[in-house]
Enzyme design. Structure first.
Site, PDB file in Angstrom:
ATOM      1  N   ASP A 179       0.903  -1.148   0.000  1.00 29.23           N
ATOM      2  CA  ASP A 179       0.000   0.000   0.000  1.00 29.23           C
ATOM      3  C   ASP A 179       0.938   1.194   0.000  1.00 29.23           C
ATOM      4  OD1 ASP A 179      -1.546   2.214   0.624  1.00 29.23           O
ATOM      5  OD2 ASP A 179      -2.968   1.032   1.781  1.00 29.23           O
ATOM      6  N   HIS A 180       1.072   1.850  -1.160  1.00 26.97           N
ATOM      7  CA  HIS A 180       2.146   2.831  -1.273  1.00 26.97           C
ATOM      8  C   HIS A 180       1.958   4.023  -0.331  1.00 26.97           C
ATOM      9  CE1 HIS A 180      -0.689   4.527  -4.199  1.00 26.97           C
ATOM     10  NE2 HIS A 180      -0.110   5.684  -3.954  1.00 26.97           N
ATOM     11  N   HIS A 242      -6.065   2.431   1.598  1.00 27.66           N
ATOM     12  CA  HIS A 242      -5.286   3.599   2.023  1.00 27.66           C
ATOM     13  C   HIS A 242      -5.850   4.291   3.269  1.00 27.66           C
ATOM     14  CE1 HIS A 242      -3.455   2.950  -1.790  1.00 27.66           C
ATOM     15  NE2 HIS A 242      -4.388   3.511  -2.509  1.00 27.66           N
TER      16      HIS A 242
END
Ligand code: NAP
Length: 490
Positions: A179-180, A242
């Site tokens: 999950d960047h 996110h």
């Protein structure tokens, strides 16, 4: 002050979907940046793997073009790019057929003692086929890891199937669910602020915090992701991953160390403590929106259904009032919102403290605003602590709301590295702290599924909002009913 670079062990990074958008825009530039930072050691290789027939040289040209397109001019150095391209290889493989896999095996055999990473930058529908081929062609070594991109499922049941599919071939400690958002500098700074300072922790609870806001706003529309997005919608695309990950980092208890299991155990407890949203309260606690024609970035833009080319009630905006049922957070609302075609591109977390209990100042001092900690993820990563101070100069006691501003780009003489750079190196270091564990992903779906089902069961429709605004008026009412307002990004 610049950050310290610790070189990593040499590795083979196999990017399935090496010709795709993610590889081109993010993965290739991130690996190049790590090379210029001096972090890559010999004989590191980057191996693109997709169906398109291509030679090594053709793929090197693809990588070169990607770097030209996505780097700033000052970052592009012919010598450095040439040495980067020398690491780049390509194998044409089809996830669905055995063709090409023996060639990939022989190439990987040349580096059998290196750290080996399989990055699945492909549709999740191919995860099972690729994992099976990796197993059948005996490509797993002791130092192998696999990275999987979102979306991990479209509900709990499909996420479990996907996790089972990968889990049949790889052990949990080899699986890196990326999950960047978690690789962003400010997100990690949130942990530093909370756990490396004595200042905040005593205040970090329902006695002192009034509420928390998490906003992930995009100004863009569909951007070619039409078929995926219309089946997903904002809740699946942004909230399940996110936004809930950010909420976990704000709300979790102090882990006993930065060790991956300790951090992920604490995040999991938060997810499990989220109060369920039920058909009885769903209309009060959630707002679905969809953008209509309007203006963005100064020009007119189409509405969602016009962009899509047909009718749809998929939400491009969602706002939720969430609560965490535990001792620390009881009664503190977490207002979450995300959407496309909003007024600005901004992602931020706002921790709003309670007002002072009593003012000793007279009316001439002006209004006393509550303290607020604003953690900005994008653009301009940084943290602002809002405080009341005295307006300088003679003329009595006038108060002013000002921010202690920590813009990281200014405070440190360091380039603001892309989140992928850090995360790609964490995979080599086998550090899973910033990656999602299976039980976290599934716990997030356990909270999201009843919202999806509730919308369907109650027939809750999307509310229209004009492109280029902050979403439907119902989202403003969601927070204003409680006597609060959305923080206006400055
Ligand atoms: P994309 O541009 O459509 O690329 C898909 C890649 O998969 C292409 O390289 C394609 O190459 C390859 N491919 C398709 N079928 C294949 C098969 N049967 N065997 C082997 N390779 C195959 O997609 P993307 O935007 O890069 O996204 C990839 C994944 O990452 C998706 O799951 C997406 O949701 C996720 N993701 C993307 C982003 C982003 O910024 N793009 C962000 C977050 C998550 P060939 O046609 O040459 O086979």
């Amino acid at each position: 002050m610049s950050s310290q670079i610790i070189p990593v062990e040499p590795f083979d990074y196999v990017v399935f979907g090496g010709t795709g958008d993610l590889a081109e825009r993010k993965l290739i530039p991130a690996l190049y940046h790590r090379q210029i930072a001096g972090q890559l050691t010999e004989p590191t290789r980057i191996i693109g793997a997709s169906r398109t027939p291509m030679t090594d040289d053709e793929y090197r040209q693809f990588a070169r073009n990607a770097l030209k397109e996505h780097l700033k001019a000052a970052e592009y150095s012919e010598d450095e790019v040439a040495s980067f391209c020398a690491r780049v290889h390509y194998v044409s493989v089809d996830a669905k057929s055995p063709d090409g896999w023996s060639k990939l095996k022989s190439l990987l055999d040349e580096g059998k003692d290196l750290v080996r990473v399989f990055y699945l930058a492909v549709s999740p529908s191919l995860f099972g086929d690729i994992a099976d081929k990796i197993r059948d062609f005996k490509l797993i070594t002791k130092a192998t890891r696999i990275v999987v991109e979102k979306p991990i499922g479209r509900d709990l049941a499909s996420a479990q199937i996907l996790n089972d599919t990968i889990g049949k071939v790889f052990k949990e400690e080899q699986i890196f669910r990326i999950d960047h958002y978690l690789g962003k500098e400010t997100v990690q700074n949130l942990m530093a602020l909370r756990f490396a300072n004595a200042l905040y922790e005593p205040l970090w609870n329902s006695a002192h915090i009034d509420h928390v806001q998490i906003t992930v706003a995009e100004s863009v529309g569909l951007e070619g992701r039409v078929s995926y997005y219309d089946k997903a919608g904002a809740l699946r695309d942004m909230v399940q991953n996110h936004i809930l990950q950010l909420l976990c980092l704000v709300a979790m208890e102090a882990p006993n160390s930065m060790d991956a299991e300790s951090v992920r155990d604490e995040k999991l407890k938060v997810l499990r403590s989220l109060k369920p949203i039920t058909p009885a309260n769903i209309e009060k606690l959630t707002v679905r929106g969809q953008y209509k024609a309007g203006a963005s970035a100064g020009g007119p833009v189409k509405g969602y259904t016009e962009e899509l080319g047909g009718p749809s009630d998929t939400e491009t905006f969602v706002a939720i009032k969430a609560e965490i049922a535990n001792w620390r957070w009881a009664g503190v609302p977490f207002y979450l919102r995300t959407g496309k075609r909003l007024a600005a591109r901004v992602s931020e977390i706002v921790v709003a403290f309670k007002p002072i209990p009593h003012s000793i100042f007279d009316e001439a001092a002006g209004r006393i605003e509550a303290n607020m900690l604003v953690i900005r993820l994008q653009p301009d990563e940084g943290v602002k602590q809002w405080l009341m101070i005295k307006d300088p100069g003679p003329g009595g006691m006038r108060l002013r709301h000002v921010s202690l501003d920590m813009s990281f780009a200014q405070a440190f003489d360091a380039r603001n590295a892309d989140a992928y750079e850090r995360l790609l190196m964490d995979v080599i270091r086998s550090n899973q702290t910033l990656f999602m564990r299976r039980d976290e992903v599934e716990a997030a779906w356990k909270w999201v599924d009843p919202i999806l089902n509730g919308w369907e069961d109650t027939g809750q429709k999307t509310q229209g909002y004009t492109a280029g605004t902050w979403g439907p008026s119902q989202a403003i009412a969601l927070i204003e009913r409680d006597g609060r307002t959305w923080h206006e990004a400055d």
